[in-house]
Each structure stands twice: as C-alpha cells, then as structure tokens.
Design a protein around this motif. Sequence first.
Motif, PDB file in Angstrom:
ATOM      1  N   LEU A  64       0.826  -1.206   0.000  1.00 14.68           N
ATOM      2  CA  LEU A  64       0.000   0.000   0.000  1.00 14.68           C
ATOM      3  C   LEU A  64       0.861   1.258   0.000  1.00 14.68           C
ATOM      4  N   VAL A 100      -3.300  10.653  -2.742  1.00 13.77           N
ATOM      5  CA  VAL A 100      -3.485   9.716  -1.631  1.00 13.77           C
ATOM      6  C   VAL A 100      -2.579  10.141  -0.476  1.00 13.77           C
ATOM      7  N   GLN A 116      -5.060   8.650   4.517  1.00 10.48           N
ATOM      8  CA  GLN A 116      -5.972   7.853   3.698  1.00 10.48           C
ATOM      9  C   GLN A 116      -5.457   6.426   3.532  1.00 10.48           C
ATOM     10  N   ALA A 117      -4.146   6.290   3.330  1.00 12.49           N
ATOM     11  CA  ALA A 117      -3.570   4.952   3.195  1.00 12.49           C
ATOM     12  C   ALA A 117      -3.749   4.161   4.488  1.00 12.49           C
ATOM     13  N   THR A 121      -6.055   4.621   6.744  1.00  7.86           N
ATOM     14  CA  THR A 121      -7.480   4.324   6.900  1.00  7.86           C
ATOM     15  C   THR A 121      -7.882   3.131   6.041  1.00  7.86           C
ATOM     16  N   THR A 122      -7.368   3.083   4.818  1.00  3.81           N
ATOM     17  CA  THR A 122      -7.673   1.971   3.918  1.00  3.81           C
ATOM     18  C   THR A 122      -7.245   0.640   4.526  1.00  3.81           C
ATOM     19  N   ASN A 166      -9.311  -0.240   7.734  1.00  6.01           N
ATOM     20  CA  ASN A 166     -10.631  -0.766   7.400  1.00  6.01           C
ATOM     21  C   ASN A 166     -10.540  -2.205   6.904  1.00  6.01           C
TER      22      ASN A 166
END
Length: 221
Positions: free
Chosen positions: A173, A183, A187-188, A190-191, A194
């Motif tokens: 990632l 990005v 955000q990375a 969070t991805t 999740n």
Amino acid sequence: MGSVKTRRMPRAVREQQMLDAAVKTFGQRGYMAASMDEIAELAGVSKPLVYLYLNSKEDLFTACIRREAAALTEAVRAGVRPGLGADRQLWDGLCAFFTHTARNPDAWAVLHLQARTHPEPFAAEVAAMREEIVAFVTQLIVAAARQAHRDPDLPEREVAGLAEALVGAAESLADWANTTPGVSARQAATTLMNFAWAGLGSLMEGRSWSPPDHGRESSAP
C-alpha cells in the motif's frame, strides 16, 4: 569540470550529507544506474572524499539501507503510545509508517524496491528491518487478543501469519500511495485499517472464518 570545493565541517555531518545524496540517487535511479560521480556532485564533495569516508559503492548503499531502516523502525515505534486500546495503537503505528514513507519516498524506494531486488548483503539488511517491524506488529496483535480477554490466546502461528500479512499489505500500500496522486498517509492508513481491523476485531471476539467443507467444494476445472 573543475574540482569540487568543500568547506570544512565535522566528519559526521559530511557523512550524513553524502548519505542524503546517495539515498536520493539510489532511490530515483536505482543501485546499478547510480554512479559515485553523480552522488559526489549532488553532495557537493569530490568523489575521492566519498570513497575515503564510505569505501565503496556497495558500502555506501549498505550504509544507506541501515540508516533508513533504523529511521523507519524508530518512526513506527515512536508513533505508538502504550496504554491506548489495541485498535488505536495499530492505527497510530500505521499512520506513522505511511507518514514516514510518504515524506521519504526515495528512502522507501531504496528499502523496498532496490535493496530487496539485489543480492546479499543488501537483501539481508532489509530482511532484518522487516523482522523487527513484524515482531512489533506481533506484539500489538497479542496485546489486542489479551485485551479482548481471549482464553486461550491466539495460536502463535496464527499471530505470526497475521503480522506477516499486515506488514506485507502495508508495504504494498505504501508503494501504491507514493505513486498515486492525491493519496495521503492518513488515507492509506485508513484503507488498511478498514481492511485489517474489521477482520482482526471479529477474530478477537471469537468470530473467525472457516474454509468450506472439503467434500462440498466444487472441483476446479
């Protein structure tokens, strides 16, 4: 080209200056394509001085790997605050990891793309860094299991596999985030959070996925 004129400065400072130039050059051009002339020019020193301080191109690359590996592992460890919930510790660790790799893309390229694709001793240096990070993530997963009051705890092999999977996903990632415009590190993180914590959270609560019964599986064509 005339000789490079350098002003006197402490050896440690000069050496870091050379390593900065080397990391940028190796990260952007690759180990094989990078030249000592190019590194010396970027550092503002003569090529003989680079050899005097760091002996050879191989030794210079190894020094870069060691410095950047230490910086990354320290950033991840420093980002995690003990005493918080397991999910918060994992989140903070991921944020620290992605923030560091985003701020230092050349260093990440050296560690993840260059060193790992070249023979020893470079790959071994990176493997040692990776083992340290995997061990740290393993501790977080074990802490999460204990926090969830699992009895007995997760099997050691399962914890090791989860840690390897999580670190591998973070590495991939980071490559994607650093080459995808817009990005952010948050955000990375969070991805991946999740993706990972939904499964980890269920596992800690005793809800694990099981493969279908072998006798009911459809045969592959």
